[in-house]
Design an enzyme around this catalytic site. Structure first.
Site, PDB file in Angstrom:
ATOM      1  N   LEU A  30      72.430  -8.899 -19.954  1.00 48.81           N
ATOM      2  CA  LEU A  30      73.243  -9.910 -20.635  1.00 48.81           C
ATOM      3  C   LEU A  30      73.257  -9.709 -22.144  1.00 48.81           C
ATOM      4  CD1 LEU A  30      72.035 -12.993 -18.562  1.00 48.81           C
ATOM      5  CD2 LEU A  30      74.028 -11.527 -18.153  1.00 48.81           C
TER       6      LEU A  30
ATOM      7  N   GLU B 202      75.665 -11.077 -25.968  1.00 51.09           N
ATOM      8  CA  GLU B 202      76.318 -12.219 -26.608  1.00 51.09           C
ATOM      9  C   GLU B 202      77.664 -12.573 -25.936  1.00 51.09           C
ATOM     10  OE1 GLU B 202      74.620 -14.183 -28.501  1.00 51.09           O
ATOM     11  OE2 GLU B 202      76.424 -15.418 -28.774  1.00 51.09           O
ATOM     12  N   GLY B 203      78.321 -11.588 -25.356  1.00 52.34           N
ATOM     13  CA  GLY B 203      79.579 -11.872 -24.644  1.00 52.34           C
ATOM     14  C   GLY B 203      79.315 -12.820 -23.477  1.00 52.34           C
ATOM     15  N   HIS B 204      78.269 -12.509 -22.686  1.00 44.48           N
ATOM     16  CA  HIS B 204      77.911 -13.407 -21.572  1.00 44.48           C
ATOM     17  C   HIS B 204      77.511 -14.777 -22.109  1.00 44.48           C
ATOM     18  CE1 HIS B 204      76.876  -9.355 -19.748  1.00 44.48           C
ATOM     19  NE2 HIS B 204      77.705  -9.843 -18.855  1.00 44.48           N
TER      20      HIS B 204
ATOM     21  N   GLN C 262      87.778 -11.811 -21.501  1.00 39.99           N
ATOM     22  CA  GLN C 262      89.085 -11.173 -21.731  1.00 39.99           C
ATOM     23  C   GLN C 262      88.957  -9.647 -21.834  1.00 39.99           C
ATOM     24  OE1 GLN C 262      92.230 -12.177 -21.756  1.00 39.99           O
ATOM     25  NE2 GLN C 262      92.917 -10.146 -22.420  1.00 39.99           N
TER      26      GLN C 262
ATOM     27  N   VAL D 299      83.983 -10.915 -27.288  1.00 38.35           N
ATOM     28  CA  VAL D 299      83.045 -11.007 -28.417  1.00 38.35           C
ATOM     29  C   VAL D 299      82.814  -9.588 -28.928  1.00 38.35           C
ATOM     30  CG1 VAL D 299      80.741 -11.745 -29.151  1.00 38.35           C
ATOM     31  CG2 VAL D 299      81.965 -13.045 -27.402  1.00 38.35           C
TER      32      VAL D 299
ATOM     33  N   SER E 135      79.538  -5.004 -24.505  1.00 35.72           N
ATOM     34  CA  SER E 135      79.535  -4.559 -23.117  1.00 35.72           C
ATOM     35  C   SER E 135      78.132  -4.080 -22.787  1.00 35.72           C
ATOM     36  CB  SER E 135      80.521  -3.394 -22.958  1.00 35.72           C
ATOM     37  OG  SER E 135      80.248  -2.679 -21.771  1.00 35.72           O
ATOM     38  N   SER E 136      77.709  -4.313 -21.549  1.00 38.57           N
ATOM     39  CA  SER E 136      76.389  -3.818 -21.144  1.00 38.57           C
ATOM     40  C   SER E 136      76.345  -2.297 -21.246  1.00 38.57           C
ATOM     41  CB  SER E 136      76.080  -4.249 -19.705  1.00 38.57           C
ATOM     42  OG  SER E 136      76.211  -5.647 -19.610  1.00 38.57           O
ATOM     43  N   ARG E 137      77.497  -1.648 -21.101  1.00 36.76           N
ATOM     44  CA  ARG E 137      77.535  -0.179 -21.138  1.00 36.76           C
ATOM     45  C   ARG E 137      77.359   0.370 -22.553  1.00 36.76           C
ATOM     46  NH1 ARG E 137      81.210  -0.969 -16.529  1.00 36.76           N
ATOM     47  NH2 ARG E 137      80.297   0.147 -14.764  1.00 36.76           N
TER      48      ARG E 137
END
Ligand code: PAF
Length: 278
Positions: free
Chosen positions: A30, A32-34, A145, A173, A182-184
């Site tokens: 996880l 900041e986007g999550h 998004q 974000v 992204s987690s990636r």
């Protein structure tokens, strides 16, 4: 915060919660986007549930299922801090027991873009999201998004299968240089991380041209390609200017229709996607 990997226990936890329920489905690692999705769900719903499940059926052969980051300890700490009520952490066998053979195939809008590069990806996404809807029975479900096509596919599935769930799509974000979280991103070495900001620069260049009045799809795609070509580490898989609902490439953007500009680019071995709706 109640954490379980067991479906029946999750159902009991969920049944004990009165009021509205917001679900944030995740694959963990996880960021900041999550957190922004969870905060929004917390602001709009009485209870928030999060699933943490690296869903094997949405990864193709040769993709990064084996190395996808798994960090359940830090993830749970973050979810606790964010005030999440219920976390579901099923095992693969729990979601796809032996003999599993039921899949959801959303059709036309899964064909282009990600669907073309990752055959079977959206069949896996739609199926697991439907299973999570059945598990949590949420009133609202929150998606980013950044995965614009995924959001469109889930919206279509909700409509077509009459799920009583309101999909909420939240803004991407970004890091300070514009790179979408992204987690990636964790795969990128420092040189690649610097190069990865080219995705945002390409989108921003097309946005600028659009804001100045450009309405030809080919021109917007060419603007993005030119920026990507300036970064030696970037290998574009697709560059698109498409209708936001049908996801078909546009020739001339019609007044009032808007456009989804999106791209998928490999930076080293890491495949990144990003988009903007104009
Ligand atoms: O966006 C993701 O993280 C995944 O595709 C989702 C929606 C959790 C389904 O596995």
């Amino acid at each position: 915060m109640q954490v379980t990997g067991d479906l029946l226990e999750l159902r009991k936890i969920r049944a004990s919660m009165a009021g509205t329920f917001g679900l944030v489905p995740t694959m963990g690692a996880l960021h900041e986007g999550h957190a922004s999705l969870i905060r929004r769900a917390g602001a709009e719903c009485d209870h928030v549930g999060v699933s943490v499940f690296v869903n094997p059926s949405q990864f193709g052969p040769g993709e990064d299922l084996g190395k996808y980051p798994r960090r359940i300890g830090p993830d749970l700490e973050m979810l606790e801090r964010l005030g999440v009520a219920a976390v579901f952490t099923p095992a693969v066998q729990g979601m796809y027991p032996d003999g599993y053979q039921t899949w959801i195939a959303v059709e036309d809008i899964t064909i282009p873009l990600e669907g073309k590069c990752r055959p079977g990806h959206f069949r896996g996404v739609a199926t697991i999201v439907a299973k999570l809807f059945n598990a949590f029975r949420p009133d609202r479900a929150y998606f980013g998004q950044k995965d614009a096509q995924q959001a469109a596919v889930i919206r279509r599935m909700i409509l077509d299968l009459n799920f009583p769930v309101e999909p909420v799509v939240c803004p991407t974000v970004r890091e300070a240089d514009g790179l979408a979280m992204s987690s990636r991103n964790a795969y990128l070495d420092p040189r690649e991380r610097k190069a990865a900001a080219v995705l945002y620069r390409a989108l921003a260049a097309a946005r600028e041209r659009y804001q100045k009045g450009e309405r030809e799809g080919n021109t917007l795609r060419a603007v993005m390609r030119a920026v990507l070509d300036s970064e030696p580490l970037a290998r574009p898989e697709y560059v698109s200017a498409a209708h936001p609902d049908t996801l078909r490439e546009v020739r001339t953007i019609e007044t009032g229709a808007g456009v989804l500009i999106s791209l998928a680019v490999k930076i080293g071995e890491t495949r990144l996607i990003d988009n903007m709706i104009l």
